[in-house]
Design a protein around this motif. Structure first.
Motif, PDB file in Angstrom:
ATOM      1  N   UNK A  18      32.410 -35.498 -65.212  1.00  0.00           N
ATOM      2  CA  UNK A  18      31.593 -36.354 -66.213  1.00  0.00           C
ATOM      3  C   UNK A  18      30.268 -36.452 -65.834  1.00  0.00           C
ATOM      4  N   UNK A  19      29.631 -35.372 -65.031  1.00  0.00           N
ATOM      5  CA  UNK A  19      28.331 -35.268 -64.899  1.00  0.00           C
ATOM      6  C   UNK A  19      27.565 -34.594 -66.100  1.00  0.00           C
ATOM      7  N   UNK A  20      28.341 -33.978 -67.026  1.00  0.00           N
ATOM      8  CA  UNK A  20      27.674 -33.275 -68.290  1.00  0.00           C
ATOM      9  C   UNK A  20      27.652 -31.572 -68.034  1.00  0.00           C
ATOM     10  N   UNK A  21      28.343 -30.998 -67.361  1.00  0.00           N
ATOM     11  CA  UNK A  21      28.318 -29.697 -67.039  1.00  0.00           C
ATOM     12  C   UNK A  21      28.533 -28.931 -68.186  1.00  0.00           C
ATOM     13  N   UNK A  22      29.810 -29.244 -68.818  1.00  0.00           N
ATOM     14  CA  UNK A  22      29.886 -28.442 -70.109  1.00  0.00           C
ATOM     15  C   UNK A  22      28.841 -28.633 -71.174  1.00  0.00           C
ATOM     16  N   UNK A  23      28.338 -29.912 -71.398  1.00  0.00           N
ATOM     17  CA  UNK A  23      27.561 -30.365 -72.348  1.00  0.00           C
ATOM     18  C   UNK A  23      26.154 -29.520 -72.012  1.00  0.00           C
ATOM     19  N   UNK A 113      23.884 -36.598 -62.222  1.00  0.00           N
ATOM     20  CA  UNK A 113      23.575 -37.467 -63.323  1.00  0.00           C
ATOM     21  C   UNK A 113      22.202 -38.081 -62.991  1.00  0.00           C
ATOM     22  N   UNK A 114      21.505 -38.242 -63.900  1.00  0.00           N
ATOM     23  CA  UNK A 114      20.389 -39.119 -63.378  1.00  0.00           C
ATOM     24  C   UNK A 114      20.415 -40.690 -63.283  1.00  0.00           C
ATOM     25  N   UNK A 115      21.440 -40.991 -64.131  1.00  0.00           N
ATOM     26  CA  UNK A 115      21.436 -42.436 -64.180  1.00  0.00           C
ATOM     27  C   UNK A 115      22.487 -43.070 -63.084  1.00  0.00           C
ATOM     28  N   UNK A 116      22.998 -42.107 -62.213  1.00  0.00           N
ATOM     29  CA  UNK A 116      23.838 -42.527 -60.984  1.00  0.00           C
ATOM     30  C   UNK A 116      23.082 -42.255 -59.673  1.00  0.00           C
ATOM     31  N   UNK A 117      23.245 -42.978 -58.670  1.00  0.00           N
ATOM     32  CA  UNK A 117      22.683 -42.763 -57.299  1.00  0.00           C
ATOM     33  C   UNK A 117      23.414 -41.650 -56.672  1.00  0.00           C
ATOM     34  N   UNK A 118      22.816 -40.846 -56.095  1.00  0.00           N
ATOM     35  CA  UNK A 118      23.439 -39.729 -55.173  1.00  0.00           C
ATOM     36  C   UNK A 118      23.652 -40.309 -53.742  1.00  0.00           C
ATOM     37  N   UNK A 119      25.071 -40.561 -53.114  1.00  0.00           N
ATOM     38  CA  UNK A 119      25.371 -40.841 -51.897  1.00  0.00           C
ATOM     39  C   UNK A 119      25.364 -39.795 -50.913  1.00  0.00           C
ATOM     40  N   UNK A 120      25.117 -39.980 -49.531  1.00  0.00           N
ATOM     41  CA  UNK A 120      24.962 -38.930 -48.579  1.00  0.00           C
ATOM     42  C   UNK A 120      26.281 -38.108 -48.523  1.00  0.00           C
ATOM     43  N   UNK A 121      27.471 -38.830 -48.471  1.00  0.00           N
ATOM     44  CA  UNK A 121      28.619 -37.873 -48.393  1.00  0.00           C
ATOM     45  C   UNK A 121      29.129 -37.066 -49.500  1.00  0.00           C
ATOM     46  N   UNK A 147      21.256 -34.663 -65.436  1.00  0.00           N
ATOM     47  CA  UNK A 147      21.483 -34.867 -66.870  1.00  0.00           C
ATOM     48  C   UNK A 147      21.540 -36.240 -67.068  1.00  0.00           C
ATOM     49  N   UNK A 148      21.916 -36.918 -68.476  1.00  0.00           N
ATOM     50  CA  UNK A 148      21.664 -38.167 -68.897  1.00  0.00           C
ATOM     51  C   UNK A 148      20.332 -38.678 -68.567  1.00  0.00           C
ATOM     52  N   UNK A 149      19.092 -37.722 -68.757  1.00  0.00           N
ATOM     53  CA  UNK A 149      17.830 -38.317 -68.338  1.00  0.00           C
ATOM     54  C   UNK A 149      17.253 -39.067 -69.410  1.00  0.00           C
ATOM     55  N   UNK A 150      17.929 -39.280 -70.573  1.00  0.00           N
ATOM     56  CA  UNK A 150      17.652 -40.100 -71.513  1.00  0.00           C
ATOM     57  C   UNK A 150      17.879 -41.558 -71.385  1.00  0.00           C
ATOM     58  N   UNK A 151      19.061 -41.788 -70.439  1.00  0.00           N
ATOM     59  CA  UNK A 151      19.348 -43.287 -70.036  1.00  0.00           C
ATOM     60  C   UNK A 151      18.365 -43.628 -69.205  1.00  0.00           C
ATOM     61  N   UNK A 152      17.917 -42.695 -68.249  1.00  0.00           N
ATOM     62  CA  UNK A 152      16.700 -43.006 -67.326  1.00  0.00           C
ATOM     63  C   UNK A 152      15.425 -43.622 -67.908  1.00  0.00           C
TER      64      UNK A 152
END
Length: 220
Positions: A18-23, A113-121, A147-152
């Motif tokens: 659900x990161x939007x790879x296919x889109x 996803x630009x609208x979700x934080x990236x965790x170290x793990x 992706x999802x830069x529009x939400x940002x």
């Protein structure tokens, strides 16, 4: 790239569910080759290759306009809701060799996803996965697609303020790939102009890498 009037770039999209790879792949191709929709489980279960039509107006070679052809390999998410990490890795590795073994891979696009934080793990796990697929020079052949830069944007972030507020984990990842990143809105109605902007950035990354390719093998 054998035809002087046409240039082909080979790309693979990698990332979580659900990161939007296919889109993103569809946006790059200007098509709807890849299945993409909201789902409580991983949508993509196997690799598939999409090819764009000839795109004019983006590149000139030896003083003449050349057509661009984009090939994108869509891949199952990593990790996956129905496949083990080993199954995903082996499936993607086999597909990369099959589709790009003759011409090579120009760029891997790590989709976040630009609208979700990236965790170290999560970052460490993803980097290990890409290293296993591409080898020790993976940083030279990887770009980050946010992706999802529009939400940002809706939340009031420009690209500059977004990166200023980003986690050290994301900034470290972007630094490791020499700041090769692109923001992409997550809607199906991407315009030709928006698509061309993204493709020009990708071409710039590939050009700066002297058009080198990975995974190319010589046929006996």
């Amino acid at each position: 790239m054998a035809d002087s009037n046409e240039m082909t770039i080979n790309l693979v999209v990698l990332g979580k569910t659900q990161t939007g790879k296919s889109a993103a792949g569809n946006s790059l191709l200007g098509s709807s080759d890849f299945e993409s929709h909201l789902s409580p489980s991983s949508v993509t279960t196997c690799c598939s290759l999409g090819r764009s039509c000839r795109i004019l107006g983006l590149i000139r070679r030896n003083g003449c306009e050349s057509a661009l052809c984009v090939r994108v390999l869509d891949t199952p998410s990593y990790p996956h809701s129905g496949l083990s990490k080993e199954q995903v890795r082996d499936t993607v590795r086999t597909a990369l060799a099959h589709h790009f073994g003759e011409e090579g891979l120009h760029l891997a696009l790590l989709v976040l996803r630009a609208d979700l934080p990236l965790c170290p793990e999560e970052s460490d796990d993803t980097v290990q996965y890409i290293q296993e697929l591409l080898g020790p020079t993976w940083k030279d052949f990887t770009a980050v697609l946010l992706t999802h830069a529009d939400k940002a944007k809706e939340a009031g972030y420009s690209e500059e303020t977004y990166l200023h507020s980003a986690s050290n984990t994301l900034l470290s990842l972007l630094s490791s790939v020499q700041h090769k990143y692109i923001f992409l809105d997550n809607h199906n109605s991407i315009t030709k102009e928006e698509r061309n902007i993204v493709l020009r950035k990708l071409l710039n990354f590939i050009q700066k890498n002297n058009y080198q390719v990975l995974l190319k093998h010589s046929k006996e």
